[in-house]
Design a protein around this motif. Structure first.
Motif, mmCIF file in Angstrom:
data_model
loop_
_atom_site.group_PDB
_atom_site.id
_atom_site.type_symbol
_atom_site.label_atom_id
_atom_site.label_comp_id
_atom_site.label_asym_id
_atom_site.label_seq_id
_atom_site.Cartn_x
_atom_site.Cartn_y
_atom_site.Cartn_z
ATOM 1 N N ALA A 1 0.831 -1.208 0.000
ATOM 2 C CA ALA A 1 0.000 0.000 0.000
ATOM 3 C C ALA A 1 0.866 1.259 0.000
ATOM 4 C CB ALA A 1 -0.936 -0.003 1.205
ATOM 5 N N GLY B 1 2.132 1.799 -3.356
ATOM 6 C CA GLY B 1 1.058 2.388 -4.148
ATOM 7 C C GLY B 1 0.892 3.874 -3.862
ATOM 8 N N ALA C 1 5.551 -3.206 -5.360
ATOM 9 C CA ALA C 1 4.205 -3.487 -4.844
ATOM 10 C C ALA C 1 3.795 -4.914 -5.191
ATOM 11 C CB ALA C 1 3.201 -2.482 -5.398
#
Length: 116
Positions: free
Chosen positions: A10, A13, A91
């Protein structure tokens, strides 16, 4: 480990989505969640190996080379499509680690020695 890997994914991201200081702090925070990765992966991978534990340990130590190759691939992707988008690669790696921590590391019944 799965939770830490999901948070790291996350944050990767967020690094893609944000810019400036926010992206910098997001990617720096990934390091906090990396701290437990290798020792936990190492321990989970060796569970149930029995006599093969030394061989498995050696293979895991050699597999660290992936950590040396990934930055090269990251740089190539960053040069090709841009730095922000290159964070998609780590990721993906963190999502795989999350899967391994949640499901992939579960021991399976080994075949009897005679069948190997």
């Amino acid at each position: 480990m799965a939770l830490n890997a999901l948070v790291a994914a996350a944050l990767s991201g967020l690094t893609m989505a944000l810019g400036g200081h926010a992206a910098m702090y997001a990617i720096l925070a990934v390091g906090l969640f990396n701290s437990i990765m290798f020792p936990t992966i190492f321990s989970l991978a060796l569970v149930g190996l029995g006599e093969d534990t030394p061989r498995g340990s050696g293979l895991l130590c050699m597999a660290i080379v992936g950590g040396a190759l990934l930055p090269v691939v990251f740089g190539l992707v960053a040069d090709a499509i841009g730095l922000h988008y290159a964070f998609f690669l780590p990721a993906l790696c963190y999502l795989y680690i999350a899967w391994y921590g949640a499901r992939g590391s579960r021991p399976v019944a080994a075949a009897p020695i005679a069948e190997r």
